[in-house]
Design a protein around this motif. Structure first.
Motif, PDB file in Angstrom:
ATOM      1  N   LEU A 411       0.816  -1.212   0.000  1.00  0.00           N
ATOM      2  CA  LEU A 411       0.000   0.000   0.000  1.00  0.00           C
ATOM      3  C   LEU A 411       0.848   1.261   0.000  1.00  0.00           C
ATOM      4  CD1 LEU A 411      -2.913   1.223   0.321  1.00  0.00           C
ATOM      5  CD2 LEU A 411      -2.520   1.136   2.787  1.00  0.00           C
ATOM      6  N   PHE A 412       2.026   1.188   0.625  1.00  0.00           N
ATOM      7  CA  PHE A 412       2.845   2.388   0.811  1.00  0.00           C
ATOM      8  C   PHE A 412       3.561   2.739  -0.484  1.00  0.00           C
ATOM      9  CE2 PHE A 412       2.856   0.165   4.990  1.00  0.00           C
ATOM     10  CZ  PHE A 412       1.923   1.001   5.593  1.00  0.00           C
ATOM     11  N   PRO A 413       3.455   3.989  -0.932  1.00  0.00           N
ATOM     12  CA  PRO A 413       4.013   4.359  -2.237  1.00  0.00           C
ATOM     13  C   PRO A 413       5.533   4.484  -2.254  1.00  0.00           C
ATOM     14  CG  PRO A 413       3.037   6.277  -1.176  1.00  0.00           C
ATOM     15  CD  PRO A 413       2.706   5.113  -0.301  1.00  0.00           C
ATOM     16  N   ARG A 414       6.136   4.711  -1.083  1.00  0.00           N
ATOM     17  CA  ARG A 414       7.602   4.876  -1.009  1.00  0.00           C
ATOM     18  C   ARG A 414       8.127   4.192   0.243  1.00  0.00           C
ATOM     19  NH1 ARG A 414       9.383   9.396  -4.384  1.00  0.00           N
ATOM     20  NH2 ARG A 414       7.538  10.272  -5.428  1.00  0.00           N
ATOM     21  N   ALA A 415       9.434   3.920   0.242  1.00  0.00           N
ATOM     22  CA  ALA A 415      10.036   3.213   1.372  1.00  0.00           C
ATOM     23  C   ALA A 415       9.930   4.011   2.664  1.00  0.00           C
ATOM     24  CB  ALA A 415      11.505   2.902   1.060  1.00  0.00           C
ATOM     25  N   ALA A 416       9.911   5.344   2.577  1.00  0.00           N
ATOM     26  CA  ALA A 416       9.840   6.171   3.789  1.00  0.00           C
ATOM     27  C   ALA A 416       8.559   5.905   4.562  1.00  0.00           C
ATOM     28  CB  ALA A 416       9.937   7.647   3.415  1.00  0.00           C
ATOM     29  N   TYR A 417       7.451   5.701   3.858  1.00  0.00           N
ATOM     30  CA  TYR A 417       6.182   5.424   4.529  1.00  0.00           C
ATOM     31  C   TYR A 417       6.224   4.064   5.228  1.00  0.00           C
ATOM     32  CZ  TYR A 417       4.424   9.344   1.784  1.00  0.00           C
ATOM     33  OH  TYR A 417       4.232  10.591   1.246  1.00  0.00           O
ATOM     34  N   ARG A 418       6.856   3.103   4.603  1.00  0.00           N
ATOM     35  CA  ARG A 418       6.977   1.779   5.213  1.00  0.00           C
ATOM     36  C   ARG A 418       7.845   1.850   6.472  1.00  0.00           C
ATOM     37  NH1 ARG A 418       8.766  -0.306   1.135  1.00  0.00           N
ATOM     38  NH2 ARG A 418       6.753  -0.843   0.181  1.00  0.00           N
ATOM     39  N   ARG A 419       8.919   2.599   6.402  1.00  0.00           N
ATOM     40  CA  ARG A 419       9.792   2.759   7.570  1.00  0.00           C
ATOM     41  C   ARG A 419       9.061   3.463   8.704  1.00  0.00           C
ATOM     42  NH1 ARG A 419      14.617   6.120   6.274  1.00  0.00           N
ATOM     43  NH2 ARG A 419      15.143   5.576   8.426  1.00  0.00           N
ATOM     44  N   ALA A 420       8.251   4.448   8.352  1.00  0.00           N
ATOM     45  CA  ALA A 420       7.497   5.162   9.379  1.00  0.00           C
ATOM     46  C   ALA A 420       6.506   4.232  10.071  1.00  0.00           C
ATOM     47  CB  ALA A 420       6.769   6.350   8.749  1.00  0.00           C
ATOM     48  N   ARG A 421       5.832   3.386   9.315  1.00  0.00           N
ATOM     49  CA  ARG A 421       4.882   2.455   9.932  1.00  0.00           C
ATOM     50  C   ARG A 421       5.595   1.489  10.863  1.00  0.00           C
ATOM     51  NH1 ARG A 421       3.121  -2.276  10.513  1.00  0.00           N
ATOM     52  NH2 ARG A 421       4.872  -3.127   9.319  1.00  0.00           N
ATOM     53  N   GLU A 422       6.737   0.966  10.430  1.00  0.00           N
ATOM     54  CA  GLU A 422       7.480   0.027  11.273  1.00  0.00           C
ATOM     55  C   GLU A 422       7.941   0.693  12.566  1.00  0.00           C
ATOM     56  OE1 GLU A 422      10.566  -1.207   8.673  1.00  0.00           O
ATOM     57  OE2 GLU A 422       9.292  -2.581   7.510  1.00  0.00           O
ATOM     58  N   ALA A 423       8.413   1.947  12.472  1.00  0.00           N
ATOM     59  CA  ALA A 423       8.879   2.654  13.666  1.00  0.00           C
ATOM     60  C   ALA A 423       7.731   2.932  14.627  1.00  0.00           C
ATOM     61  CB  ALA A 423       9.561   3.963  13.259  1.00  0.00           C
ATOM     62  N   MET A 424       6.589   3.346  14.104  1.00  0.00           N
ATOM     63  CA  MET A 424       5.452   3.639  14.971  1.00  0.00           C
ATOM     64  C   MET A 424       4.852   2.365  15.558  1.00  0.00           C
ATOM     65  SD  MET A 424       3.495   6.845  13.170  1.00  0.00           S
ATOM     66  CE  MET A 424       3.225   6.014  11.609  1.00  0.00           C
ATOM     67  N   SER A 425       4.839   1.276  14.807  1.00  0.00           N
ATOM     68  CA  SER A 425       4.314   0.016  15.319  1.00  0.00           C
ATOM     69  C   SER A 425       5.146  -0.500  16.482  1.00  0.00           C
ATOM     70  CB  SER A 425       4.268  -1.028  14.207  1.00  0.00           C
ATOM     71  OG  SER A 425       3.379  -0.638  13.180  1.00  0.00           O
ATOM     72  N   ALA A 426       6.448  -0.235  16.430  1.00  0.00           N
ATOM     73  CA  ALA A 426       7.328  -0.699  17.497  1.00  0.00           C
ATOM     74  C   ALA A 426       7.236   0.173  18.751  1.00  0.00           C
ATOM     75  CB  ALA A 426       8.775  -0.731  17.000  1.00  0.00           C
ATOM     76  N   ALA A 427       6.853   1.452  18.586  1.00  0.00           N
ATOM     77  CA  ALA A 427       6.897   2.384  19.718  1.00  0.00           C
ATOM     78  C   ALA A 427       5.523   2.779  20.252  1.00  0.00           C
ATOM     79  CB  ALA A 427       7.661   3.648  19.312  1.00  0.00           C
ATOM     80  N   LEU A 428       4.478   2.636  19.468  1.00  0.00           N
ATOM     81  CA  LEU A 428       3.160   3.133  19.852  1.00  0.00           C
ATOM     82  C   LEU A 428       2.156   1.999  19.938  1.00  0.00           C
ATOM     83  CD1 LEU A 428       2.976   6.267  17.499  1.00  0.00           C
ATOM     84  CD2 LEU A 428       3.755   6.193  19.879  1.00  0.00           C
ATOM     85  N   ASP A 429       1.005   2.328  20.518  1.00  0.00           N
ATOM     86  CA  ASP A 429      -0.116   1.399  20.502  1.00  0.00           C
ATOM     87  C   ASP A 429      -0.512   1.130  19.053  1.00  0.00           C
ATOM     88  OD1 ASP A 429      -2.531   0.122  21.961  1.00  0.00           O
ATOM     89  OD2 ASP A 429      -3.446   1.427  20.435  1.00  0.00           O
ATOM     90  N   PRO A 430      -0.780  -0.116  18.690  1.00  0.00           N
ATOM     91  CA  PRO A 430      -1.084  -0.432  17.288  1.00  0.00           C
ATOM     92  C   PRO A 430      -2.231   0.375  16.711  1.00  0.00           C
ATOM     93  CG  PRO A 430      -0.676  -2.446  18.516  1.00  0.00           C
ATOM     94  CD  PRO A 430      -0.713  -1.328  19.520  1.00  0.00           C
ATOM     95  N   ARG A 431      -3.264   0.639  17.504  1.00  0.00           N
ATOM     96  CA  ARG A 431      -4.406   1.387  16.994  1.00  0.00           C
ATOM     97  C   ARG A 431      -4.016   2.831  16.688  1.00  0.00           C
ATOM     98  NH1 ARG A 431      -9.285  -1.030  17.737  1.00  0.00           N
ATOM     99  NH2 ARG A 431     -10.340   1.002  17.835  1.00  0.00           N
ATOM    100  N   LEU A 432      -3.209   3.415  17.585  1.00  0.00           N
ATOM    101  CA  LEU A 432      -2.751   4.788  17.358  1.00  0.00           C
ATOM    102  C   LEU A 432      -1.822   4.842  16.144  1.00  0.00           C
ATOM    103  CD1 LEU A 432      -2.497   7.751  18.149  1.00  0.00           C
ATOM    104  CD2 LEU A 432      -0.675   7.081  19.770  1.00  0.00           C
ATOM    105  N   ALA A 433      -0.948   3.855  16.014  1.00  0.00           N
ATOM    106  CA  ALA A 433      -0.035   3.825  14.878  1.00  0.00           C
ATOM    107  C   ALA A 433      -0.812   3.738  13.566  1.00  0.00           C
ATOM    108  CB  ALA A 433       0.925   2.638  15.007  1.00  0.00           C
ATOM    109  N   CYS A 434      -1.891   2.953  13.538  1.00  0.00           N
ATOM    110  CA  CYS A 434      -2.708   2.845  12.323  1.00  0.00           C
ATOM    111  C   CYS A 434      -3.351   4.181  11.976  1.00  0.00           C
ATOM    112  CB  CYS A 434      -3.779   1.785  12.509  1.00  0.00           C
ATOM    113  SG  CYS A 434      -3.155   0.090  12.447  1.00  0.00           S
ATOM    114  N   ARG A 435      -3.889   4.884  12.985  1.00  0.00           N
ATOM    115  CA  ARG A 435      -4.544   6.165  12.712  1.00  0.00           C
ATOM    116  C   ARG A 435      -3.551   7.183  12.154  1.00  0.00           C
ATOM    117  NH1 ARG A 435      -7.306   5.129  17.650  1.00  0.00           N
ATOM    118  NH2 ARG A 435      -5.930   6.570  18.749  1.00  0.00           N
ATOM    119  N   ILE A 436      -2.363   7.229  12.749  1.00  0.00           N
ATOM    120  CA  ILE A 436      -1.364   8.194  12.263  1.00  0.00           C
ATOM    121  C   ILE A 436      -0.915   7.839  10.849  1.00  0.00           C
ATOM    122  CG2 ILE A 436       0.950   9.127  12.641  1.00  0.00           C
ATOM    123  CD1 ILE A 436       0.527   8.714  15.627  1.00  0.00           C
TER     124      ILE A 436
END
Length: 510
Positions: A411-436
């Motif tokens: 779904l992510f158009p560029r690698a930066a978006y994928r990296r951002a999701r991985e970083a937020m998934s590791a540090a935040l609540d999964p539901r909050l990470a999905c919303r962001i």
């Protein structure tokens, strides 16, 4: 030279030098070895005085003595095509007490000489004359060794290669899929229209790759389609025998030259990475164009012999009809494609090309999608061609769907978006990470800032921080500009009467 008999003059020179020099020095000056000088000291007769036909016997024992007649010759006679290394290994097994590694070269030379005298007949290649305008050849060639990358990612591709047998004029283009009939049809027609004429005959390699995994009926259908293609251009279709590559030699031999030219051009370019696939395709076309410029004289001789092109091209794609499901897309050949959600519930007619799908709703072209391929070696696995613009409106209303989405990584158009999701998934609540994350995708879609937002995300992650959605929304919000205040002063109606009177008086005075 070793193995070459000396002559009388050399013998006389040696005898003269031998009066004052040592054996080694006299032999060197006479141009032969020390052992030859030693034989002359023992038998001073000139070579011409010695018995005609006399041959010096072996001075060293035969390294293969005792095994050539008893072991090697029976193996050579019984096992056609046996390799010397196999014979050497068999000798080592039969006679383990001897050092056979030091005799390998002797064995290889002896076997090569035996095959030349007693071996089986070999296949003869018959060189052919190629009249101008008579024959063109097509084939696909692997180019993995070029190590080309697109935006840092390895490009899995091959080249379609077309050439004229007489002049060597060539056409090459990038093929992303396999050696399919669609790729052949597309490449062949592009080559003919770039050529500006049609040869009398077109030769292929039996379409063996296109026939792979097809049943008898499908093969017959493919054969009929290929013959119809050639008939449209007035060419005679011919094929070489299956598995006999040299029968297509005029193009097979040129594969290596083409890849060598591309490799050298990439070396001169200073890099093998291209920003886009189109840039790489242009590079290939430029390299081939420079080659064709060098073949211009031969092509000018061949060009008058080519037949005229037909009025139009023929079909160079396959057709299929698909149904757009409630998932917002359709599946074709184990690949799921997303489309705009307004097409859910409709049937689309597809024109399947090697690199793209042209989608039609009725007779109206609605969109073009890049062609996808199912993963290799993964039974049951599906590929995905995802455009987040197609689904972001619905995903924004249901952001938690991102958590276990089947095609989440695509779904992510560029690698930066994928990296951002991985970083937020590791540090935040999964539901909050999905919303962001969904908010970031919506921001990229709504503000058309995909590349700039990706650069900002990279910088944030490199600094060890997590993306701040609110701050990014403020940064990429539209700039508010105030409209300038404009005062319009309307003239009095009596001013028009004065203007008309003035105009009338001026006309009367003339």
């Amino acid at each position: 030279m070793p193995g070459k008999p000396i002559n009388d003059q050399q013998a006389r020179l040696y005898m003269d030098y031998r009066r004052t020099l040592s054996q080694e020095a006299a032999a060197a000056k006479a141009g032969f070895s020390l052992s030859t000088g030693q034989r002359l000291d023992q038998d001073p007769r000139l070579p011409s005085q010695k018995k005609a036909g006399h041959r010096r016997g072996r001075t060293k024992p035969d390294p293969l003595g005792g095994v050539w007649e008893t072991d090697v010759l029976p193996l050579l006679g019984r096992c056609a095509g046996i390799r010397p290394i196999t014979v050497l290994e068999e000798l080592a097994r039969r006679h383990p007490d001897q050092d056979w590694d030091r005799r390998r070269r002797t064995l290889e030379r002896r076997i090569e000489a035996w095959k030349a005298l007693h071996g089986p007949d070999q296949e003869v290649m018959f060189r052919q004359l190629h009249p101008p305008g008579q024959q063109a050849l097509s084939d696909f060639t692997e180019v993995t060794e070029l190590a080309v990358t697109i935006a840092g990612q390895p490009l899995d591709h091959r080249l379609y290669h077309f050439t004229l047998a007489f002049s060597g004029w060539e056409h090459a283009e990038v093929v992303l899929g396999g050696e399919s009939f669609v790729a052949l049809t597309h490449g062949l027609q592009n080559a003919l229209w770039a050529l500006g004429g049609v040869p009398a005959e077109h030769r292929t390699d039996s379409l063996s790759a296109a026939f792979r995994n097809l049943d008898k009926n499908a093969r017959e259908d493919l054969t009929a389609r290929y013959e119809a293609l050639c008939a449209h251009y007035g060419m005679t279709p011919t094929r070489n025998n299956t598995g006999v590559a040299h029968e297509n030699g005029s193009v097979e031999s040129r594969h290596g030259h083409l890849k060598s030219r591309l490799d050298q051009a990439l070396t001169l370019r200073g890099g093998r990475d291209f920003a886009t696939l189109d840039a790489y395709c242009r590079f290939v076309a430029e390299v081939v164009g420079r080659h064709n410029a060098r073949q211009r004289k031969l092509f000018d001789l061949e060009s008058p012999s080519l037949k005229r092109l037909p009025a139009r091209r023929t079909t160079d794609f396959e057709e299929a009809t698909v149904y757009v499901t409630s998932s917002g897309g359709f599946t074709l050949r184990k690949v799921f494609y997303t489309v705009p959600s307004r097409l859910i519930g409709h049937r689309l007619k597809l024109h399947i090309h090697d690199d793209r799908l042209d989608c039609f709703l009725g007779g109206t072209a609605v969109l073009t999608l890049p062609r996808g391929r199912a993963p290799q070696g993964g039974k049951g696995k599906h590929g995905h061609v995802i455009d987040y613009h197609h689904v972001i409106h619905s995903l924004r209303r249901k952001p938690q769907a991102l958590l276990n989405l089947v095609y989440r990584d695509e779904l992510f158009p560029r690698a930066a978006y994928r990296r951002a999701r991985e970083a937020m998934s590791a540090a935040l609540d999964p539901r909050l990470a999905c919303r962001i994350m969904v908010g970031l995708l919506w921001l990229a879609h709504e503000r058309a800032c995909e590349a700039d937002l990706a650069a900002s995300l990279d910088a944030t992650l490199e600094a060890g921080q997590l993306p701040d959605l609110a701050a990014l929304q403020r940064r990429f919000q539209p700039h508010q500009t105030d409209a300038p205040a404009i005062t319009v002063t309307l003239p009095l109606a009596t001013a028009y009467d004065t203007l008309l009177a003035t105009t009338a008086n001026a006309g009367a005075s003339r």
